[in-house]
Write a protein that holds these residues in place. Structure first.
Motif, short mmCIF file in Angstrom:
data_model
loop_
_atom_site.label_atom_id
_atom_site.label_comp_id
_atom_site.label_asym_id
_atom_site.label_seq_id
_atom_site.Cartn_x
_atom_site.Cartn_y
_atom_site.Cartn_z
N THR A 134 0.85 -1.19 0.00
CA THR A 134 0.00 0.00 0.00
C THR A 134 0.89 1.24 0.00
O THR A 134 2.11 1.14 0.24
N SER A 135 0.31 2.39 -0.26
CA SER A 135 1.10 3.62 -0.28
C SER A 135 1.74 3.88 1.07
O SER A 135 2.89 4.34 1.16
N ARG A 136 1.02 3.57 2.16
CA ARG A 136 1.58 3.76 3.50
C ARG A 136 2.72 2.78 3.76
O ARG A 136 3.75 3.14 4.32
N GLU A 137 2.56 1.54 3.31
CA GLU A 137 3.62 0.55 3.50
C GLU A 137 4.87 0.94 2.71
O GLU A 137 5.99 0.77 3.19
N GLN A 138 4.68 1.47 1.51
CA GLN A 138 5.83 1.93 0.73
C GLN A 138 6.52 3.10 1.43
O GLN A 138 7.75 3.19 1.43
N GLU A 139 5.72 3.97 2.03
CA GLU A 139 6.28 5.10 2.75
C GLU A 139 7.11 4.61 3.94
O GLU A 139 8.22 5.11 4.19
N VAL A 140 6.60 3.62 4.66
CA VAL A 140 7.32 3.05 5.80
C VAL A 140 8.61 2.39 5.33
O VAL A 140 9.68 2.58 5.92
N LEU A 141 8.51 1.62 4.24
CA LEU A 141 9.70 0.92 3.73
C LEU A 141 10.77 1.90 3.26
O LEU A 141 11.97 1.67 3.44
N ASP A 142 10.36 3.02 2.67
CA ASP A 142 11.32 4.05 2.26
C ASP A 142 12.12 4.54 3.46
O ASP A 142 13.34 4.75 3.38
N LEU A 143 11.43 4.73 4.59
CA LEU A 143 12.08 5.23 5.80
C LEU A 143 12.97 4.15 6.42
O LEU A 143 14.03 4.45 6.99
N VAL A 144 12.54 2.90 6.30
CA VAL A 144 13.38 1.79 6.77
C VAL A 144 14.69 1.78 5.99
O VAL A 144 15.77 1.60 6.55
N ALA A 145 14.58 1.97 4.66
CA ALA A 145 15.76 1.97 3.80
C ALA A 145 16.70 3.13 4.14
O ALA A 145 17.91 3.05 3.89
N GLU A 146 16.15 4.19 4.73
CA GLU A 146 16.98 5.32 5.15
C GLU A 146 17.68 5.05 6.47
O GLU A 146 18.51 5.84 6.92
N GLY A 147 17.30 3.92 7.12
CA GLY A 147 17.96 3.53 8.36
C GLY A 147 17.21 3.92 9.63
O GLY A 147 17.74 3.79 10.73
N ASN A 205 11.76 1.78 14.03
CA ASN A 205 10.30 1.85 14.08
C ASN A 205 9.83 3.07 14.87
O ASN A 205 8.87 3.75 14.49
N LYS A 206 10.51 3.34 15.97
CA LYS A 206 10.13 4.47 16.82
C LYS A 206 10.28 5.78 16.07
O LYS A 206 9.39 6.65 16.11
N ARG A 207 11.38 5.96 15.37
CA ARG A 207 11.61 7.20 14.64
C ARG A 207 10.65 7.33 13.45
O ARG A 207 10.21 8.42 13.11
N ILE A 208 10.33 6.19 12.82
CA ILE A 208 9.36 6.23 11.72
C ILE A 208 8.00 6.66 12.25
O ILE A 208 7.30 7.47 11.62
N ALA A 209 7.62 6.12 13.42
CA ALA A 209 6.34 6.48 14.02
C ALA A 209 6.29 7.98 14.31
O ALA A 209 5.27 8.64 14.04
N LEU A 210 7.37 8.51 14.83
CA LEU A 210 7.42 9.95 15.11
C LEU A 210 7.33 10.76 13.82
O LEU A 210 6.65 11.78 13.75
N ARG A 211 8.02 10.30 12.79
CA ARG A 211 8.03 11.00 11.50
C ARG A 211 6.61 11.02 10.89
O ARG A 211 6.20 12.04 10.33
N LEU A 212 5.90 9.90 11.01
CA LEU A 212 4.59 9.80 10.39
C LEU A 212 3.44 10.19 11.31
O LEU A 212 2.28 10.23 10.89
N GLY A 213 3.76 10.42 12.59
CA GLY A 213 2.73 10.84 13.54
C GLY A 213 1.76 9.74 13.91
O GLY A 213 0.56 10.00 14.09
N VAL A 214 2.27 8.51 14.03
CA VAL A 214 1.43 7.38 14.43
C VAL A 214 2.10 6.64 15.58
O VAL A 214 3.23 6.94 15.96
N HIS A 215 1.40 5.64 16.13
CA HIS A 215 1.97 4.85 17.22
C HIS A 215 3.01 3.88 16.68
O HIS A 215 2.89 3.39 15.55
N GLU A 216 3.99 3.56 17.48
CA GLU A 216 5.02 2.60 17.09
C GLU A 216 4.41 1.24 16.79
O GLU A 216 4.87 0.51 15.90
N LYS A 217 3.35 0.87 17.52
CA LYS A 217 2.67 -0.40 17.30
C LYS A 217 2.13 -0.47 15.87
O LYS A 217 2.17 -1.54 15.23
#
Length: 215
Positions: free
Chosen positions: A156-169, A172-184
Protein backbone atom coordinates in the motif's frame (compact mmCIF):
# COMPACT_ATOMS: atom_id res chain seq x y z
CA UNK A 1 44.31 -3.80 -49.74
CA UNK A 2 44.04 -1.83 -46.55
CA UNK A 3 46.70 0.85 -46.19
CA UNK A 4 48.91 1.44 -43.19
CA UNK A 5 46.92 1.51 -39.92
CA UNK A 6 47.92 4.36 -37.63
CA UNK A 7 47.62 3.71 -33.91
CA UNK A 8 47.83 5.74 -30.68
CA UNK A 9 48.14 4.12 -27.26
CA UNK A 10 46.80 5.78 -24.09
CA UNK A 11 47.71 4.07 -20.82
CA UNK A 12 49.12 5.47 -17.59
CA UNK A 13 51.39 2.47 -17.00
CA UNK A 14 54.57 3.29 -19.00
CA UNK A 15 55.93 -0.25 -19.16
CA UNK A 16 52.66 -1.68 -20.45
CA UNK A 17 52.17 1.19 -22.90
CA UNK A 18 55.69 0.85 -24.25
CA UNK A 19 55.27 -2.90 -24.58
CA UNK A 20 52.09 -2.58 -26.62
CA UNK A 21 53.65 0.07 -28.82
CA UNK A 22 56.74 -2.03 -29.44
CA UNK A 23 54.71 -5.15 -30.30
CA UNK A 24 52.42 -3.36 -32.72
CA UNK A 25 55.16 -1.27 -34.32
CA UNK A 26 56.98 -4.46 -35.31
CA UNK A 27 53.98 -5.68 -37.31
CA UNK A 28 53.91 -4.79 -40.98
CA UNK A 29 51.09 -2.43 -41.81
CA UNK A 30 50.95 -0.80 -38.37
CA UNK A 31 52.36 2.61 -37.47
CA UNK A 32 52.40 4.09 -33.96
CA UNK A 33 51.72 7.81 -34.22
CA UNK A 34 51.09 8.83 -30.62
CA UNK A 35 51.04 7.88 -26.96
CA UNK A 36 49.69 9.33 -23.74
CA UNK A 37 48.59 8.56 -20.22
CA UNK A 38 45.52 10.69 -19.48
CA UNK A 39 42.07 11.60 -20.77
CA UNK A 40 43.43 14.96 -21.90
CA UNK A 41 46.23 13.24 -23.83
CA UNK A 42 43.62 11.13 -25.62
CA UNK A 43 41.59 14.18 -26.61
CA UNK A 44 44.62 16.07 -27.87
CA UNK A 45 45.97 13.12 -29.86
CA UNK A 46 42.61 12.49 -31.52
CA UNK A 47 42.26 16.16 -32.39
CA UNK A 48 45.75 16.60 -33.81
CA UNK A 49 47.03 13.22 -34.99
CA UNK A 50 43.73 11.54 -35.89
CA UNK A 51 44.93 7.92 -35.59
CA UNK A 52 42.91 5.18 -37.26
CA UNK A 53 42.81 3.29 -33.97
CA UNK A 54 42.95 4.64 -30.42
CA UNK A 55 43.90 1.99 -27.87
CA UNK A 56 42.83 3.30 -24.46
CA UNK A 57 42.73 2.02 -20.89
CA UNK A 58 39.79 2.65 -18.54
CA UNK A 59 41.77 3.27 -15.35
CA UNK A 60 43.82 6.40 -15.98
CA UNK A 61 43.73 10.06 -14.92
CA UNK A 62 40.47 11.54 -16.15
CA UNK A 63 39.01 8.10 -16.86
CA UNK A 64 38.99 6.26 -20.17
CA UNK A 65 35.22 5.89 -20.20
CA UNK A 66 34.87 9.63 -19.65
CA UNK A 67 37.00 10.26 -22.72
CA UNK A 68 34.91 8.34 -25.24
CA UNK A 69 32.10 10.82 -25.87
CA UNK A 70 34.37 13.92 -26.03
CA UNK A 71 36.64 12.07 -28.49
CA UNK A 72 33.70 11.21 -30.71
CA UNK A 73 32.55 14.82 -30.58
CA UNK A 74 35.96 15.76 -31.97
CA UNK A 75 35.87 13.01 -34.59
CA UNK A 76 32.71 10.95 -34.94
CA UNK A 77 34.60 8.41 -37.06
CA UNK A 78 37.31 7.74 -34.49
CA UNK A 79 37.66 4.01 -33.77
CA UNK A 80 38.26 3.46 -30.06
CA UNK A 81 39.46 0.19 -28.55
CA UNK A 82 39.37 -0.22 -24.78
CA UNK A 83 42.36 -2.27 -23.60
CA UNK A 84 41.89 -2.87 -19.90
CA UNK A 85 41.89 -5.28 -16.97
CA UNK A 86 38.31 -4.44 -15.97
CA UNK A 87 35.94 -7.35 -16.52
CA UNK A 88 32.83 -5.76 -15.04
CA UNK A 89 29.73 -5.88 -17.21
CA UNK A 90 28.92 -2.27 -16.33
CA UNK A 91 32.25 -1.09 -17.76
CA UNK A 92 31.81 -3.17 -20.91
CA UNK A 93 28.27 -1.91 -21.52
CA UNK A 94 29.24 1.68 -20.73
CA UNK A 95 32.15 1.59 -23.18
CA UNK A 96 30.07 0.08 -25.99
CA UNK A 97 27.07 2.32 -25.35
CA UNK A 98 29.27 5.40 -25.52
CA UNK A 99 30.73 4.34 -28.84
CA UNK A 100 33.85 2.21 -28.30
CA UNK A 101 34.31 -0.32 -31.11
CA UNK A 102 36.14 -2.95 -29.07
CA UNK A 103 36.60 -4.06 -25.47
CA UNK A 104 39.75 -6.14 -25.03
CA UNK A 105 41.28 -7.58 -21.85
CA UNK A 106 44.96 -6.91 -21.24
CA UNK A 107 45.81 -10.60 -21.04
CA UNK A 108 45.32 -10.92 -24.79
CA UNK A 109 48.21 -12.25 -26.85
CA UNK A 110 50.09 -10.04 -29.30
CA UNK A 111 48.88 -11.87 -32.44
CA UNK A 112 45.27 -11.78 -31.29
CA UNK A 113 45.57 -8.07 -30.45
CA UNK A 114 46.97 -7.37 -33.89
CA UNK A 115 44.09 -9.26 -35.51
CA UNK A 116 41.57 -7.31 -33.44
CA UNK A 117 43.16 -4.01 -34.45
CA UNK A 118 42.90 -5.01 -38.10
CA UNK A 119 39.28 -6.07 -37.78
CA UNK A 120 38.27 -2.87 -35.96
CA UNK A 121 40.12 -0.78 -38.55
CA UNK A 122 38.05 -2.63 -41.16
CA UNK A 123 34.84 -1.58 -39.43
CA UNK A 124 34.10 -4.55 -37.20
CA UNK A 125 33.41 -4.58 -33.46
CA UNK A 126 34.92 -6.89 -30.85
CA UNK A 127 34.38 -7.93 -27.24
CA UNK A 128 36.60 -10.49 -25.49
CA UNK A 129 34.78 -13.86 -25.65
CA UNK A 130 34.58 -14.39 -21.88
CA UNK A 131 33.00 -10.97 -21.49
CA UNK A 132 30.55 -11.57 -24.35
CA UNK A 133 29.30 -14.73 -22.64
CA UNK A 134 28.94 -12.89 -19.34
CA UNK A 135 27.06 -10.01 -20.96
CA UNK A 136 24.59 -12.41 -22.56
CA UNK A 137 24.09 -14.13 -19.22
CA UNK A 138 23.57 -10.84 -17.40
CA UNK A 139 21.14 -9.62 -20.05
CA UNK A 140 19.16 -12.88 -19.84
CA UNK A 141 19.00 -12.62 -16.05
CA UNK A 142 17.88 -9.00 -16.25
CA UNK A 143 15.18 -9.90 -18.78
CA UNK A 144 13.95 -12.74 -16.59
CA UNK A 145 13.85 -10.45 -13.56
CA UNK A 146 11.92 -7.83 -15.50
CA UNK A 147 9.23 -10.40 -16.37
CA UNK A 148 8.69 -11.29 -12.71
CA UNK A 149 5.92 -9.46 -10.81
CA UNK A 150 7.39 -6.65 -8.76
CA UNK A 151 6.53 -7.30 -5.07
CA UNK A 152 6.93 -3.60 -4.31
CA UNK A 153 3.73 -3.00 -6.28
CA UNK A 154 1.85 -5.13 -3.77
CA UNK A 155 2.51 -2.66 -0.96
CA UNK A 156 0.00 0.00 0.00
CA UNK A 157 1.10 3.62 -0.28
CA UNK A 158 1.58 3.76 3.50
CA UNK A 159 3.62 0.55 3.50
CA UNK A 160 5.83 1.93 0.73
CA UNK A 161 6.28 5.10 2.75
CA UNK A 162 7.32 3.05 5.80
CA UNK A 163 9.70 0.92 3.73
CA UNK A 164 11.32 4.05 2.26
CA UNK A 165 12.08 5.23 5.80
CA UNK A 166 13.38 1.79 6.77
CA UNK A 167 15.76 1.97 3.80
CA UNK A 168 16.98 5.32 5.15
CA UNK A 169 17.96 3.53 8.36
CA UNK A 170 15.21 4.80 10.66
CA UNK A 171 13.97 2.66 13.56
CA UNK A 172 10.30 1.85 14.08
CA UNK A 173 10.13 4.47 16.82
CA UNK A 174 11.61 7.20 14.64
CA UNK A 175 9.36 6.23 11.72
CA UNK A 176 6.34 6.48 14.02
CA UNK A 177 7.42 9.95 15.11
CA UNK A 178 8.03 11.00 11.50
CA UNK A 179 4.59 9.80 10.39
CA UNK A 180 2.73 10.84 13.54
CA UNK A 181 1.43 7.38 14.43
CA UNK A 182 1.97 4.85 17.22
CA UNK A 183 5.02 2.60 17.09
CA UNK A 184 2.67 -0.40 17.30
CA UNK A 185 1.14 0.70 13.97
CA UNK A 186 4.58 0.74 12.34
CA UNK A 187 5.26 -2.77 13.66
CA UNK A 188 2.01 -3.93 12.05
CA UNK A 189 3.02 -2.33 8.76
CA UNK A 190 6.41 -4.08 8.96
CA UNK A 191 4.70 -7.46 9.46
CA UNK A 192 2.64 -6.87 6.31
CA UNK A 193 5.70 -5.65 4.38
CA UNK A 194 7.73 -8.75 5.30
CA UNK A 195 4.86 -11.03 4.24
CA UNK A 196 4.31 -9.32 0.89
CA UNK A 197 8.01 -9.13 0.01
CA UNK A 198 8.85 -12.61 1.28
CA UNK A 199 11.51 -11.25 3.62
CA UNK A 200 12.24 -11.87 7.28
CA UNK A 201 14.06 -8.73 8.39
CA UNK A 202 14.51 -5.03 7.68
CA UNK A 203 17.76 -5.43 5.76
CA UNK A 204 16.25 -7.91 3.30
CA UNK A 205 13.21 -5.68 2.81
CA UNK A 206 15.42 -2.68 2.09
CA UNK A 207 17.39 -4.72 -0.45
CA UNK A 208 14.18 -5.67 -2.28
CA UNK A 209 13.26 -1.99 -2.41
CA UNK A 210 16.67 -1.08 -3.79
CA UNK A 211 16.61 -3.79 -6.45
CA UNK A 212 12.97 -3.69 -7.52
CA UNK A 213 11.75 -0.13 -7.09
CA UNK A 214 9.57 0.73 -10.10
CA UNK A 215 11.01 3.35 -12.45
Amino acid sequence: MMGEITIAVIDDHPLFREGVMRILSEIQGFKIVGEGSTREDALEICATLKPDILLMDISMPGGGLNAILPILEINSEQKIMMLTVSETSDDVMSALDKGAKAYVLKGVGSRVLADIVKSVAAGETYVSPTLSARLLSDMSSAAALAKQPNPINELTSREQEVLDLVAEGLSNKRIALRLGVHEKTIKQHMTHIFAKLGTSNRTEAAMVLRNRTPV
